[in-house]
Design an enzyme around this catalytic site. Structure first.
Site, PDB file in Angstrom:
ATOM      1  N   HIS A 195     -19.476 -17.345 -22.330  1.00 45.37           N
ATOM      2  CA  HIS A 195     -18.253 -16.775 -22.917  1.00 45.37           C
ATOM      3  C   HIS A 195     -18.202 -16.937 -24.427  1.00 45.37           C
ATOM      4  O   HIS A 195     -17.143 -16.783 -25.031  1.00 45.37           O
ATOM      5  CB  HIS A 195     -17.024 -17.389 -22.250  1.00 45.37           C
ATOM      6  CG  HIS A 195     -16.921 -17.054 -20.791  1.00 45.37           C
ATOM      7  ND1 HIS A 195     -16.179 -17.794 -19.894  1.00 45.37           N
ATOM      8  CD2 HIS A 195     -17.485 -16.060 -20.062  1.00 45.37           C
ATOM      9  CE1 HIS A 195     -16.293 -17.259 -18.677  1.00 45.37           C
ATOM     10  NE2 HIS A 195     -17.086 -16.217 -18.761  1.00 45.37           N
TER      11      HIS A 195
ATOM     12  N   ILE B 261     -15.480 -35.449 -13.169  1.00 44.54           N
ATOM     13  CA  ILE B 261     -16.886 -35.243 -13.517  1.00 44.54           C
ATOM     14  C   ILE B 261     -17.390 -36.294 -14.505  1.00 44.54           C
ATOM     15  O   ILE B 261     -18.526 -36.747 -14.429  1.00 44.54           O
ATOM     16  CB  ILE B 261     -17.120 -33.808 -14.038  1.00 44.54           C
ATOM     17  CG1 ILE B 261     -18.615 -33.529 -14.122  1.00 44.54           C
ATOM     18  CG2 ILE B 261     -16.419 -33.542 -15.353  1.00 44.54           C
ATOM     19  CD1 ILE B 261     -18.969 -32.073 -14.213  1.00 44.54           C
TER      20      ILE B 261
ATOM     21  N   THR C 191     -15.719 -26.475 -12.051  1.00 50.14           N
ATOM     22  CA  THR C 191     -15.281 -25.093 -11.850  1.00 50.14           C
ATOM     23  C   THR C 191     -14.933 -24.882 -10.380  1.00 50.14           C
ATOM     24  O   THR C 191     -15.605 -25.415  -9.490  1.00 50.14           O
ATOM     25  CB  THR C 191     -16.360 -24.076 -12.271  1.00 50.14           C
ATOM     26  OG1 THR C 191     -15.972 -22.769 -11.825  1.00 50.14           O
ATOM     27  CG2 THR C 191     -17.733 -24.407 -11.696  1.00 50.14           C
TER      28      THR C 191
ATOM     29  N   CYS D 250     -12.490 -10.865 -43.966  1.00 48.70           N
ATOM     30  CA  CYS D 250     -13.740 -11.107 -44.682  1.00 48.70           C
ATOM     31  C   CYS D 250     -13.561 -10.728 -46.153  1.00 48.70           C
ATOM     32  O   CYS D 250     -12.651  -9.963 -46.505  1.00 48.70           O
ATOM     33  CB  CYS D 250     -14.840 -10.265 -44.042  1.00 48.70           C
ATOM     34  SG  CYS D 250     -16.437 -10.316 -44.874  1.00 48.70           S
TER      35      CYS D 250
ATOM     36  N   GLN E 295     -19.317 -21.977 -19.120  1.00 54.31           N
ATOM     37  CA  GLN E 295     -18.247 -21.000 -19.326  1.00 54.31           C
ATOM     38  C   GLN E 295     -17.331 -21.435 -20.472  1.00 54.31           C
ATOM     39  O   GLN E 295     -16.417 -20.704 -20.832  1.00 54.31           O
ATOM     40  CB  GLN E 295     -17.424 -20.861 -18.038  1.00 54.31           C
ATOM     41  CG  GLN E 295     -18.207 -20.306 -16.865  1.00 54.31           C
ATOM     42  CD  GLN E 295     -17.414 -20.392 -15.571  1.00 54.31           C
ATOM     43  OE1 GLN E 295     -17.548 -21.331 -14.805  1.00 54.31           O
ATOM     44  NE2 GLN E 295     -16.585 -19.406 -15.320  1.00 54.31           N
TER      45      GLN E 295
END
Length: 237
Positions: A120, A230, A189, A149, A102
Site C-alpha cells: 500500500h 504479535i 491481519t 511543489c 499492508q
C-alpha cells in the site's frame, strides 16, 4: 508442544521464511488502525475514513483529505516493536527472505529490514504529480493545506488509496516471495481485505502460520494458529 514452541522450531529449521503483515503489526507501536474509529474522529470529520482515503475524495476534497491525513496517518513518533525487530534479525541471519506488508509507516525499514514489499505504499515517500520531484514526510507534516511543489504541482503521498490499484511490480515480487517460501507467517491481519488476503493462495508450502489477537477468516486452512499479541509472541521466538 505448544503453538509458540512449534513456531520456534519451524523458524529455527528454516532459511526461507516470508512474513506477511497487516495493521496489527503497527498498532502495537501505537499507530491507530484507522478502521477503528474513535470519538475524536466523529467530532472532527464529516465522512468515514474509507471515504476520505479514496481516490475520488482526494481529487474532489484535497484540502480535507490532507487535514485527515496529517492528523491520523502520520505517526512520526512511532518506534518499531518486538515483531519488527525480530523480523529484521531473521533477515540478517539469512532466515527471512522478505516482508510483505499492508502498512504504510516504514517501521520495518526503521527496524533494519531491507527486503520489504509495501503493498500500500509508504507515508515516507511523496511526489509532485506534475514533475515527480520527491518530498519526504517531514515536508508534508509541516506544510499547510494542499502541499505544493516548487514547480506549482500538487504533492501526493505514495500510498495506495481506495479505488487505486496496487503497484504491479511490488505485487508480483510479493507473490513470487510467498510462492517460494518454506514457512509463511501471517501476522496482525484478519485476512478480510482483498486483494491482499488473496496472496495466501500463492503459498505452496505446508507451514502456514497465522498470528493474530482474534480469529481470522483463514484459520481453517492454517497449519498453525497462534493467538495473542504479535509483539509478545515474537519476543518469545
Amino acid at each position: 508442544m505448544n503453538a509458540i514452541e512449534q513456531l520456534r522450531e519451524w523458524v529455527n529449521e528454516s532459511d526461507n521464511i516470508v512474513f506477511f503483515g497487516g495493521a496489527g503489526v503497527s498498532t502495537e507501536s501505537g499507530i491507530p488502525d484507522f478502521r477503528s474509529v474513535d470519538g475524536l474522529y466523529n467530532q472532527q470529520y464529516d465522512y468515514p475514513p474509507e471515504t476520505i482515503l479514496s481516490h475520488t475524495f482526494y481529487r474532489r476534497n484535497t484540502e480535507e483529505f490532507y487535514r485527515f491525513y496529517r492528523n491520523k496517518m502520520l505517526c512520526l513518533d512511532a518506534k518499531p516493536n518486538a515483531a519488527h525487530l525480530k523480523l529484521a534479525q531473521w533477515e540478517k541471519e539469512g532466515k527471512l527472505k522478505a516482508v510483505v506488508t499492508q502498512n504504510i509507516d516504514g517501521l520495518h525499514q526503521a527496524a533494519g529490514s531491507e527486503k520489504v514489499y509495501e503493498l500500500h505504499g509508504s507515508v515516507l515517500r511523496n511526489f509532485c504529480e506534475t514533475c515527480h520531484k520527491f518530498y519526504d514526510v517531514n515536508f508534508i507534516a509541516h506544510s499547510e493545506g494542499v502541499p505544493h511543489c516548487e514547480c506549482g504541482g500538487d504533492i501526493k503521498p505514495d500510498v495506495v488509496l481506495y479505488e487505486e490499484g496496487l503497484d504491479q511490480s511490488t505485487l508480483s515480487a510479493a507473490i513470487r516471495a510467498i510462492s517460494e517460501a518454506d514457512v509463511l507467517i501471517v501476522g496482525g491481519t484478519s485476512l478480510a481485505v482483498y486483494p491482499a488476503a488473496g496472496l495466501l493462495d500463492y503459498y505452496n508450502g505446508n507451514k502456514l502460520v497465522l498470528v493474530n489477537k482474534t480469529p481470522t477468516a483463514r484459520d481453517g486452512i492454517a497449519d498453525l494458529v497462534v493467538q495473542g499479541s504479535i509483539g509478545e509472541i515474537f519476543s518469545q521466538l
